[in-house]
Motif scaffolding. Sequence first.
Motif, PDB file in Angstrom:
ATOM      1  N   LEU A  42      30.183  63.537 -37.693  1.00 11.09           N
ATOM      2  CA  LEU A  42      29.393  64.394 -36.806  1.00 11.09           C
ATOM      3  C   LEU A  42      30.011  64.529 -35.422  1.00 11.09           C
ATOM      4  N   PHE A  43      30.624  63.430 -34.956  1.00 12.91           N
ATOM      5  CA  PHE A  43      31.096  63.420 -33.570  1.00 12.91           C
ATOM      6  C   PHE A  43      32.616  63.493 -33.411  1.00 12.91           C
ATOM      7  N   ALA A  44      33.339  63.339 -34.519  1.00 10.44           N
ATOM      8  CA  ALA A  44      34.801  63.263 -34.402  1.00 10.44           C
ATOM      9  C   ALA A  44      35.427  64.563 -33.916  1.00 10.44           C
ATOM     10  N   ALA A  45      34.752  65.674 -34.160  1.00 11.58           N
ATOM     11  CA  ALA A  45      35.318  66.949 -33.734  1.00 11.58           C
ATOM     12  C   ALA A  45      35.320  67.113 -32.218  1.00 11.58           C
ATOM     13  N   SER A  46      34.559  66.295 -31.532  1.00 12.44           N
ATOM     14  CA  SER A  46      34.536  66.384 -30.070  1.00 12.44           C
ATOM     15  C   SER A  46      35.811  65.779 -29.497  1.00 12.44           C
ATOM     16  N   LYS A  47      36.006  65.938 -28.208  1.00  8.56           N
ATOM     17  CA  LYS A  47      37.208  65.409 -27.553  1.00  8.56           C
ATOM     18  C   LYS A  47      37.022  63.953 -27.111  1.00  8.56           C
ATOM     19  N   VAL A  48      35.857  63.394 -27.398  1.00  7.19           N
ATOM     20  CA  VAL A  48      35.593  62.008 -27.029  1.00  7.19           C
ATOM     21  C   VAL A  48      36.289  61.079 -28.020  1.00  7.19           C
ATOM     22  N   HIS A  49      37.015  60.094 -27.525  1.00  5.90           N
ATOM     23  CA  HIS A  49      37.688  59.121 -28.361  1.00  5.90           C
ATOM     24  C   HIS A  49      37.122  57.744 -28.067  1.00  5.90           C
ATOM     25  N   LEU A  50      36.817  56.990 -29.103  1.00  5.86           N
ATOM     26  CA  LEU A  50      36.371  55.620 -28.935  1.00  5.86           C
ATOM     27  C   LEU A  50      37.583  54.729 -28.654  1.00  5.86           C
ATOM     28  N   PRO A  51      37.378  53.577 -28.029  1.00  6.08           N
ATOM     29  CA  PRO A  51      38.513  52.700 -27.726  1.00  6.08           C
ATOM     30  C   PRO A  51      39.081  52.064 -28.985  1.00  6.08           C
ATOM     31  N   PHE A 272      41.225  63.990 -37.532  1.00  6.36           N
ATOM     32  CA  PHE A 272      40.373  63.928 -36.350  1.00  6.36           C
ATOM     33  C   PHE A 272      39.441  62.714 -36.398  1.00  6.36           C
ATOM     34  N   SER A 273      39.118  62.232 -37.615  1.00  4.87           N
ATOM     35  CA  SER A 273      38.281  61.036 -37.724  1.00  4.87           C
ATOM     36  C   SER A 273      39.013  59.809 -37.199  1.00  4.87           C
ATOM     37  N   LEU A 274      40.300  59.698 -37.544  1.00  2.00           N
ATOM     38  CA  LEU A 274      41.092  58.579 -37.039  1.00  2.00           C
ATOM     39  C   LEU A 274      41.273  58.686 -35.534  1.00  2.00           C
ATOM     40  N   HIS A 275      41.502  59.889 -35.039  1.00  2.00           N
ATOM     41  CA  HIS A 275      41.664  60.069 -33.595  1.00  2.00           C
ATOM     42  C   HIS A 275      40.390  59.682 -32.849  1.00  2.00           C
ATOM     43  N   PHE A 276      39.236  59.972 -33.438  1.00  2.00           N
ATOM     44  CA  PHE A 276      37.969  59.603 -32.811  1.00  2.00           C
ATOM     45  C   PHE A 276      37.854  58.089 -32.653  1.00  2.00           C
ATOM     46  N   LEU A 277      38.428  57.347 -33.606  1.00  2.00           N
ATOM     47  CA  LEU A 277      38.423  55.888 -33.528  1.00  2.00           C
ATOM     48  C   LEU A 277      39.546  55.353 -32.641  1.00  2.00           C
ATOM     49  N   GLY A 278      40.343  56.262 -32.091  1.00  2.00           N
ATOM     50  CA  GLY A 278      41.453  55.840 -31.262  1.00  2.00           C
ATOM     51  C   GLY A 278      42.642  55.369 -32.065  1.00  2.00           C
ATOM     52  N   LEU A 279      42.695  55.726 -33.367  1.00  2.00           N
ATOM     53  CA  LEU A 279      43.763  55.260 -34.243  1.00  2.00           C
ATOM     54  C   LEU A 279      44.785  56.358 -34.477  1.00  2.00           C
ATOM     55  N   GLU A 280      45.996  55.949 -34.800  1.00  2.00           N
ATOM     56  CA  GLU A 280      47.064  56.895 -35.074  1.00  2.00           C
ATOM     57  C   GLU A 280      46.883  57.514 -36.453  1.00  2.00           C
ATOM     58  N   SER A 281      47.341  58.746 -36.614  1.00  2.00           N
ATOM     59  CA  SER A 281      47.278  59.411 -37.913  1.00  2.00           C
ATOM     60  C   SER A 281      48.186  58.694 -38.902  1.00  2.00           C
ATOM     61  N   GLN A 282      47.746  58.645 -40.171  1.00  2.00           N
ATOM     62  CA  GLN A 282      48.527  58.013 -41.216  1.00  2.00           C
ATOM     63  C   GLN A 282      49.363  59.059 -41.939  1.00  2.00           C
ATOM     64  N   ASP A 283      50.285  58.578 -42.754  1.00  2.00           N
ATOM     65  CA  ASP A 283      51.140  59.453 -43.549  1.00  2.00           C
ATOM     66  C   ASP A 283      50.275  60.371 -44.413  1.00  2.00           C
ATOM     67  N   LYS A 284      50.623  61.634 -44.470  1.00  2.00           N
ATOM     68  CA  LYS A 284      49.848  62.597 -45.253  1.00  2.00           C
ATOM     69  C   LYS A 284      49.845  62.228 -46.736  1.00  2.00           C
TER      70      LYS A 284
END
Length: 312
Positions: A42-51, A272-284
Amino acid sequence: RGSPLWHGRRGQAAMGRCRRILCCCCCSCLALPGLLSAALLLFAASKVHLPAPADAVPSLHDPAEVEAVLPLAPESYPEAFQGIIWMDQAGSYGHSDLPFTAPDLVLSFGDTAFSTWNPATRTVSVDITRPAWTWQNSLSGYATWWLCRHLGFFYMFELNTDATVIQVYPSLNLGVLGVWSLPKVIMSFTMEKMTPPEGKCPPKEDSSKKDVIKCAVWDRVSSGLLSPLFGSYGVLHYYVYQIVDGKGRRVQPYYDAYLRFARSTCSPPFEFSLHFLGLESQDKSSCPLAFRGVPQGMVANTGRSETTGGEL
């Protein structure tokens, strides 16, 4: 209404209500990762990132190389803590009472940088967000790992004197507030040693799940303060299988059963879900992979061997 038949029906109805209450309690606890995942969507699409956790990152690995990735316990540890174990919460291989499960996979007791075996207290601890614990490559897996890392969550394992029961204490490291463990009188989690029937293990390919569990190493039992009110429904069981022995050799057919389940759970989350958690994207192309938490720059060892399991 005074007839035995009426009383029997009333008793069955009451037991049914008790079972539904217990299942609701279990579902509420076990559904937390799913609820967190839904919130992320619900919130990952926003520009807010968790630490992001400051001292650990998720690291992908092939589930088929877990014995080359997880640190094995030193040979001086008790046999109960040797090798790698798979807690089959989902009942993928054998029977399980759990209605919902956590998004983790296997563990070892070899993370000596976090904890070592204490002969005096007969305990060793495992941080579920560090290198000795693996997770499903899914949104719920990453979300649960992220949350547990921030909470300082770990398990303390206490082995009894005859090595037949392990008491498992969910624990939190709250920094300046100290380390806290859940008292077993409130919720008790035990691993009880299984004695396999002679000549029946390892199980045949066409064995039922009820027969498979007879070959498990441990019966993982969950109960709580209110369990006596629910009778047999107040105690839940699932079963633990050793998939790698203390020398790093695969134990079959349990290893292959774990591998089938691990591969089936791979469902990489959206970027974008990983970015919301402050994590790097994984291999596709990150299937069929799993992950574990590691310090920055950590490199896994290599090497693998295999054996066929007998009666454990």
